[in-house]
Design a protein around this motif. Structure first.
Motif, mmCIF file in Angstrom:
data_model
loop_
_atom_site.group_PDB
_atom_site.id
_atom_site.type_symbol
_atom_site.label_atom_id
_atom_site.label_comp_id
_atom_site.label_asym_id
_atom_site.label_seq_id
_atom_site.Cartn_x
_atom_site.Cartn_y
_atom_site.Cartn_z
ATOM 1 N N ILE A 73 32.346 36.118 4.602
ATOM 2 C CA ILE A 73 31.764 37.461 4.660
ATOM 3 C C ILE A 73 32.175 38.164 5.952
ATOM 4 O O ILE A 73 32.517 39.353 5.955
ATOM 5 C CB ILE A 73 30.226 37.382 4.541
ATOM 6 N N ALA A 74 32.169 37.412 7.045
ATOM 7 C CA ALA A 74 32.539 38.003 8.337
ATOM 8 C C ALA A 74 34.000 38.437 8.374
ATOM 9 O O ALA A 74 34.354 39.376 9.096
ATOM 10 C CB ALA A 74 32.257 37.005 9.458
ATOM 11 N N CYS A 75 34.864 37.756 7.608
ATOM 12 C CA CYS A 75 36.293 38.075 7.608
ATOM 13 C C CYS A 75 36.675 39.129 6.579
ATOM 14 O O CYS A 75 37.835 39.564 6.545
ATOM 15 C CB CYS A 75 37.110 36.803 7.368
ATOM 16 N N ALA A 76 35.736 39.522 5.714
ATOM 17 C CA ALA A 76 36.061 40.494 4.663
ATOM 18 C C ALA A 76 36.467 41.832 5.274
ATOM 19 O O ALA A 76 35.902 42.281 6.272
ATOM 20 C CB ALA A 76 34.862 40.678 3.744
ATOM 21 N N ARG A 77 37.446 42.488 4.638
ATOM 22 C CA ARG A 77 37.944 43.772 5.140
ATOM 23 C C ARG A 77 37.681 44.929 4.192
ATOM 24 O O ARG A 77 37.480 46.054 4.639
ATOM 25 C CB ARG A 77 39.453 43.673 5.392
ATOM 26 N N THR A 78 37.688 44.683 2.884
ATOM 27 C CA THR A 78 37.524 45.790 1.935
ATOM 28 C C THR A 78 36.419 45.563 0.903
ATOM 29 O O THR A 78 35.681 46.490 0.579
ATOM 30 C CB THR A 78 38.845 46.059 1.189
ATOM 31 N N SER A 79 36.284 44.339 0.385
ATOM 32 C CA SER A 79 35.333 44.149 -0.710
ATOM 33 C C SER A 79 34.781 42.731 -0.730
ATOM 34 O O SER A 79 35.455 41.780 -0.341
ATOM 35 C CB SER A 79 35.994 44.463 -2.064
ATOM 36 N N ILE A 80 33.546 42.636 -1.191
ATOM 37 C CA ILE A 80 32.874 41.359 -1.437
ATOM 38 C C ILE A 80 32.219 41.478 -2.804
ATOM 39 O O ILE A 80 31.355 42.341 -3.010
ATOM 40 C CB ILE A 80 31.803 41.054 -0.375
ATOM 41 N N ARG A 81 32.636 40.636 -3.734
ATOM 42 C CA ARG A 81 32.063 40.694 -5.084
ATOM 43 C C ARG A 81 31.643 39.288 -5.491
ATOM 44 O O ARG A 81 32.424 38.344 -5.370
ATOM 45 C CB ARG A 81 33.069 41.279 -6.071
ATOM 46 N N LEU A 82 30.418 39.177 -5.961
ATOM 47 C CA LEU A 82 29.925 37.849 -6.321
ATOM 48 C C LEU A 82 29.000 37.939 -7.519
ATOM 49 O O LEU A 82 28.341 38.952 -7.762
ATOM 50 C CB LEU A 82 29.220 37.196 -5.136
ATOM 51 N N THR A 83 28.977 36.841 -8.263
ATOM 52 C CA THR A 83 28.019 36.668 -9.341
ATOM 53 C C THR A 83 27.371 35.309 -9.177
ATOM 54 O O THR A 83 28.034 34.332 -8.808
ATOM 55 C CB THR A 83 28.685 36.804 -10.725
ATOM 56 N N THR A 84 26.084 35.238 -9.427
ATOM 57 C CA THR A 84 25.336 33.991 -9.252
ATOM 58 C C THR A 84 24.107 34.026 -10.157
ATOM 59 O O THR A 84 23.516 35.090 -10.360
ATOM 60 C CB THR A 84 24.900 33.799 -7.791
#
Length: 478
Positions: free
Chosen positions: A324-335
């Protein structure tokens, strides 16, 4: 209850009150010292100390039963063996995109495992696709079959797998099966009994009804892992149950995602099973039947990340935080379950605050209503920070996937809750591959139809909000 215990023990002919008081003081002090030396979480430490002093005998008994991690002591003796990977197998760190080299270095430091090239990955949806592929692979195995499952039912699906395992053993394969002692049927799982009657070596993970070994209630192996001849592996979220055969319209259909893995990274998966089997049975699995030399089977780079309340404590959660700390444009998750701790919530909020698109997909209704209630009381800070949360329409989807920037993927058994991040024994696969990332992002995007908003949370009746807030207090164990 504690007062009644004192009255009973203090009756004539049993124990004098002054001796009883001294004994209570001693056990409370002993628990306090143990907690101060062993418990790093301040909140948990204060709670156990307070309970031990408020109710010395009952509080101390509860701490001895639930509060001491006996798993860690034993697991540290079962160190993972050094890799037997052949020297000319290309290490993939040089192929990691430049922007992700810090993430690669961090995860290698966290796990002690190298990133490995030459991986091939096939994706399956539901048991309808996964089970035929798994059964065919078992039928083709010639040297070894290793299977670990959290849920392994003695239904039509389970009996089909049991028959395939027995056939593999009869034709000379070494077969080992791990079932979770709770997830597969509580005290004496029917599938385990059937395997044992057929002579198939099967072990129950953390299974005991003895009071001094009660952590079996809390510490589960949640891994789903099938390895054939040490060369082909299946992992992901699919358990072994009729409920996963969605096309057959079971009473409670469970959608899910599973993966076939080939290439040198399978050795890391095999090592994880070998450690678990040694933990369950104290048998050491050795030789090329379990750890053969491996050759590349694709162009994907990958690494296994294990986690559990032992020598691998919170490694998956730490990798998630780093990603998460290294993300630059998007974070997408399903759980299927979304109850992350405050550190993960804070990291997602900060990511959204710095302009990263953060999308979280959770079920409209999971198979655990209490978790759904607690989730509604837990996610307001995320919505306030601009994190988009989406409700996936039924049937229930048990898939777990995280995609960062359309390049980095995290797949496997771990949910986004404290149980998976802190208590369960889990296994995930870290993957750098734009092809898989695009497929998973499309899969997640198709679920982003029903937004969950702050207005929806505020519209809950007061009684429901109170219920949800009360259940949220159980977050460390949900």
């Amino acid at each position: 209850m504690e007062e009644a215990l004192y009255r009973w023990l203090g009756t004539p002919g049993l124990i004098r009150a002054d001796i009883l008081a001294a004994l209570g003081l001693s056990v409370s002090l002993a628990v306090t010292l143990h907690v101060l030396l062993r418990k790093r979480a301040v909140g948990a430490a204060m709670a156990w100390i307070g309970l031990a002093w408020l109710a010395p005998f009952i509080g101390s008994a509860l701490y001895l039963t639930f509060g001491i991690n006996r798993v860690e002591r034993r697991a540290r003796r079962l160190k993972r063996r050094p890799s037997r990977q052949v020297d000319d197998t290309p290490q993939a760190s040089a192929s990691v995109p430049d922007a992700y080299r810090p993430l690669d270095r961090a995860v290698q430091a966290i796990t002690g495992m190298p990133m490995v090239a030459g991986t091939g990955i096939t994706v399956y949806r539901n048991g309808d696709e996964a089970y035929p592929a798994m059964l065919a692979a078992i039928a083709e195995a010639r040297r070894s079959v290793a299977l670990s499952s959290y849920i392994f039912r003695d239904d039509d699906t389970g009996r089909t797998f049991i028959a395939a395992l027995k056939e593999a053993m009869d034709r000379g394969c070494e077969v080992r099966v791990i079932l979770d002692g709770i997830g597969s049927g509580y005290f004496f799982p029917a599938a385990w009994r059937r395997l044992r009657r057929l002579g198939v070596p099967a072990g129950l993970f953390m299974h005991s009804v003895l009071p001094w070994r009660m952590p079996f209630l809390n510490l589960r192996t949640h891994k789903k892992l099938l390895i054939l001849d040490g060369r082909i592996a299946f992992t992901g979220g699919v358990n072994i149950s009729d409920h996963n055969r969605v096309s057959r319209s079971p009473t409670f259909p469970i959608r899910d995602t599973h993966f076939r893995i080939e290439g040198p990274v399978v050795e890391q998966l095999a090592q994880a099973f070998i450690v678990d089997w040694a933990f369950v049975s104290e048998e050491e699995l050795e030789g090329e039947a379990w750890l053969p030399p491996l050759t590349p089977a694709g162009d994907i780079i990958a690494r296994v990340v294990t986690s559990g309340p032992d020598a691998d404590v919170e490694k998956i959660a730490t990798v998630v935080l780093q990603a998460i700390a290294c993300a630059r444009t998007s974070i997408r998750l399903t759980t299927p379950y979304f109850l992350p701790n405050d550190f993960v919530v804070g990291a997602l909020c900060l990511a959204a605050a710095r302009g990263i698109a953060v999308d979280v997909v959770i079920p409209t209704r999971s198979d655990h209503p209490i978790v759904d209630w607690a989730t509604r009381a837990h996610i307001d800070p995320l919505l306030e920070s601009g994190v988009r949360i989406w409700l996936d329409a039924p049937p229930f989807d048990h898939s777990k996937a995280l995609v960062i920037d359309g390049q980095w993927c995290f797949i496997g058994s771990a949910n986004w809750d404290s149980r998976s991040f802190r208590l369960n024994f889990e296994l995930n696969l870290e993957v750098y591959d734009t092809g898989l990332a695009r497929r998973l992002e499309t899969f997640i995007a198709e679920k982003c139809e029903i937004p969950l908003t702050q207005a929806d949370l505020a519209a809950r009746p007061p009684a429901r909000r109170l219920r949800d807030a009360a259940v949220r207090l159980l977050l460390p164990y949900l």
